[in-house]
Write a protein that holds these residues in place. Structure first.
Motif, short mmCIF file in Angstrom:
data_model
loop_
_atom_site.label_atom_id
_atom_site.label_comp_id
_atom_site.label_asym_id
_atom_site.label_seq_id
_atom_site.Cartn_x
_atom_site.Cartn_y
_atom_site.Cartn_z
N LEU A 13 0.86 -1.17 0.00
CA LEU A 13 0.00 0.00 0.00
C LEU A 13 0.90 1.23 0.00
CD1 LEU A 13 -2.66 1.62 0.34
CD2 LEU A 13 -2.38 1.32 2.83
N VAL A 14 0.77 2.05 -1.03
CA VAL A 14 1.54 3.29 -1.12
C VAL A 14 0.62 4.45 -0.78
CG1 VAL A 14 2.99 4.75 -2.57
CG2 VAL A 14 2.98 2.27 -2.93
N VAL A 15 0.95 5.16 0.28
CA VAL A 15 0.14 6.30 0.73
C VAL A 15 0.80 7.57 0.22
CG1 VAL A 15 -0.82 7.52 2.71
CG2 VAL A 15 -0.60 5.02 2.77
N GLY A 16 0.12 8.23 -0.70
CA GLY A 16 0.65 9.45 -1.30
C GLY A 16 0.95 9.26 -2.77
N ALA A 17 0.14 9.87 -3.63
CA ALA A 17 0.31 9.72 -5.07
C ALA A 17 0.94 10.96 -5.67
CB ALA A 17 -1.03 9.40 -5.75
N GLY A 18 2.01 11.44 -5.03
CA GLY A 18 2.86 12.43 -5.67
C GLY A 18 3.84 11.70 -6.56
N VAL A 19 4.87 12.38 -7.02
CA VAL A 19 5.77 11.76 -7.97
C VAL A 19 6.53 10.59 -7.34
CG1 VAL A 19 7.77 13.29 -7.58
CG2 VAL A 19 7.38 12.26 -9.85
N ASN A 20 6.90 10.70 -6.07
CA ASN A 20 7.61 9.60 -5.43
C ASN A 20 6.70 8.39 -5.22
OD1 ASN A 20 9.99 11.08 -5.27
ND2 ASN A 20 9.57 11.84 -3.22
N GLY A 21 5.51 8.61 -4.70
CA GLY A 21 4.58 7.51 -4.48
C GLY A 21 4.16 6.84 -5.76
N ALA A 22 3.84 7.64 -6.78
CA ALA A 22 3.43 7.06 -8.07
C ALA A 22 4.59 6.31 -8.71
CB ALA A 22 2.92 8.16 -9.00
N GLY A 23 5.81 6.84 -8.58
CA GLY A 23 6.97 6.16 -9.13
C GLY A 23 7.24 4.83 -8.44
N ILE A 24 7.11 4.80 -7.13
CA ILE A 24 7.30 3.54 -6.39
C ILE A 24 6.22 2.54 -6.77
CG2 ILE A 24 7.20 2.52 -4.09
CD1 ILE A 24 8.53 5.14 -3.07
N ALA A 25 4.97 3.00 -6.88
CA ALA A 25 3.87 2.10 -7.25
C ALA A 25 4.10 1.50 -8.63
CB ALA A 25 2.54 2.86 -7.20
N LEU A 160 1.37 9.94 -15.54
CA LEU A 160 1.90 8.87 -16.39
C LEU A 160 2.44 7.72 -15.55
CD1 LEU A 160 3.73 10.75 -19.27
CD2 LEU A 160 1.41 9.87 -19.21
N ASN A 161 3.05 8.02 -14.41
CA ASN A 161 3.52 6.95 -13.53
C ASN A 161 2.35 6.19 -12.92
OD1 ASN A 161 6.64 6.70 -12.78
ND2 ASN A 161 6.22 8.80 -13.43
N ALA A 162 1.28 6.89 -12.57
CA ALA A 162 0.08 6.21 -12.07
C ALA A 162 -0.52 5.32 -13.15
CB ALA A 162 -0.93 7.23 -11.58
N LEU A 163 -0.53 5.80 -14.39
CA LEU A 163 -1.02 4.99 -15.51
C LEU A 163 -0.13 3.76 -15.72
CD1 LEU A 163 -1.90 7.79 -18.11
CD2 LEU A 163 -3.52 6.20 -17.05
#
Length: 503
Positions: A13-25, A160-163
């Protein structure tokens, strides 16, 4: 997928969909882990969409001896330019020499290091230049320097990282705030039970995760408090920007030195405008409420007016934004009384296993997000020994599988000769080759549907709602596109009404 009790079971579970969170996800999902990515607001809706919109090494970080950070950033500059040529492109920066500030020899040495700390593939090196009297700068500035960095559409980089994460099976939940974290089983093999509150519907989604990544940015300590984990000292620093009508006709940007030791960027923005920033000042309060102050506006105008023939004032400002970044403050920084601009932009991690595995991400800058994600997954290798190997270094972000914008634009114009070339060019800069998905079945302008304002049709609105998690007019006008700067309030209300039709 939820189990019989309605709880989503996931590895991460990644909490935080900024660039770091989206990149890790994205990285984790591509390695075969099951992932849930959540954010209390829109994807990239806070710090990551409030940057100076640069992929850069950080020339000024050389003054504070942050050579490792600059090296890593310069390496990533080439990686990201290749991965996302639709939203990242080269830009030349001009640095007027101010005789009373940094000496010319110091700048030359800095630029030499900047050229050689990492291998350059596509970007030209630095050089000395002269300014002519008919340029935009005042006559005091006759000589200077020029070097390369890159522009980025920061909020689209996050999307784009979330996609990319979603395409590898991740579940992406914007506007789901983590309100509770409870250890179900404690220790190395423990699990977390998270409660995610849907800020729109009020419903609560429960997630059981083998590991939680706390990438909440300026809210990082709130997540730690929920989990009962010790906090590190985090210094919140607000950076603010202004947008004014175009300052000069050229495509180059300017880097301006100021007597306080800081620098200010002056960057061409959205064809008709200039972006100016950033300030840096300590911040207390809810990061969601961060706004530029009148003093910051005056500061940015004053710095620009020292250099440019055309003076600007607060009355010229057509748009502002401010974001808060969490910086790791070491005890030595406190003891030395370092200003906000001198605290390191590097990142660090804290892996806590006393309750269940919880990885907290501190700091970071948008340029190094991909490298940060790789480093985060390296921290989690012991927890997930069967996950795949690193893969993002050579991967394209969605829509980035092409060489250059001009060639792609030419092909798309041939495929859609009835559509305005200027409109296709705008889509190429947002979606790259994914423009074909947007235009599937479109033969002419009539097929784009209703036009809400300059450059925005119903076809694109529907696409962003269906494919990119857009839920409000701001999501579309300021993060998926930058068209908000051209919209009237009446047009915004019209768009809001259209988006509310199904709710």
């Amino acid at each position: 997928m939820p189990d019989q009790s309605g709880v989503i079971q996931t590895d991460l579970l990644v909490v935080g969909a900024g660039v770091n969170g989206a990149g890790i996800a994205a990285d984790a999902a591509g390695r075969g882990l099951s992932v849930v990515l959540c954010d209390q607001a829109d994807i990239g809706g806070a710090t990551s969409s409030s940057s100076t919109k640069l992929i850069h090494g950080g020339l000024r970080y050389l003054e504070t001896w942050q050579f490792k950070l600059v090296h890593e950033s310069l390496e990533e500059r080439e990686v990201l330019l290749r991965a996302a040529p639709h939203i990242i492109w080269p830009m030349r920066f001009r640095l007027p020499h101010h005789k009373q500030l940094r000496p010319a020899w110091m700048i030359r040495i800095g630029l030499f290091l900047y050229d050689h700390l990492a291998r350059r593939v596509t970007l030209p090196g630095s050089r000395s230049i002269s300014f002519s009297g008919d340029g935009p700068l005042r006559s005091d500035y006759r000589r200077g320097f020029e070097y390369s960095d890159c522009w980025v559409d920061d909020s689209r980089l996050v999307i784009l990282n979330a996609l990319q994460a979603a395409s590898n099976g991740a579940q992406v939940l914007p506007r789901h705030r983590c309100v509770n974290l409870t250890a179900q089983q404690k220790g190395k093999q423990g699990r977390w039970l998270a409660e995610l509150l849907n800020e729109r519907s009020g419903e609560v989604t429960k997630v059981s995760a083998r590991c939680v990544v706390n990438a909440a940015g300026p809210w990082v300590t709130r997540v730690l408090t929920q989990s009962g984990t010790d906090n590190r000292a985090v210094r919140l620093v607000k950076g603010s920007h202004i947008v004014v009508p175009r300052m000069h006709p050229g495509e180059e940007a300017f880097l301006l030195q100021n007597a306080d030791g800081r620098v200010v960027f002056v960057i061409p923005y959205e064809d008709d405008y200039t972006l100016i920033g950033t300030t840096e000042e300590d911040y207390a309060g809810d990061p969601a409420d961060a706004k530029i102050s009148s003093q910051e506006i005056e500061y940015l105008c004053d710095v620009v007016n020292q250099y440019f023939k055309r003076n600007i004032s607060p009355a010229d400002v057509v748009h502002t934004y401010a974001g808060v970044r969490p910086l790791v403050e070491e005890e030595s920084d406190k003891a030395a009384g370092k200003s906000a601009s001198k605290v390191s932009r590097d990142y660090s991690f804290q892996l806590d296993r006393r309750e269940a595995p919880l990885l907290t991400v501190y700091g970071g800058k948008i340029t190094t997000y991909r490298h940060l994600a790789e480093s985060a997954l390296r921290q989690l290798r012991e927890i997930f020994p069967d996950m795949g190997e690193p893969w993002t270094r050579t991967a394209n972000l969605p829509g980035g599988d092409f060489t250059d914008q001009a060639s792609l634009l030419s092909v798309l114009q041939q495929e859609h000769p009835a559509l305005p070339a200027q409109q296709i060019a705008a889509w190429v800069k947002r979606y790259g080759t994914s423009t074909r998905k947007l235009l599937d079945g479109v033969n002419g302008v009539a097929d784009l549907g209703r036009q809400f304002g300059p450059g925005l049709y119903a076809r694109e609105v529907d696409y962003l709602i269906a494919k990119e998690w857009a839920m409000t007019a701001d999501d579309i006008l300021w993060r998926r596109t930058k068209l908000g700067i051209r919209f009237t309030q009446e047009q915004v209300l019209d768009l809001e009404g259209y988006m509310a039709r199904d709710t």
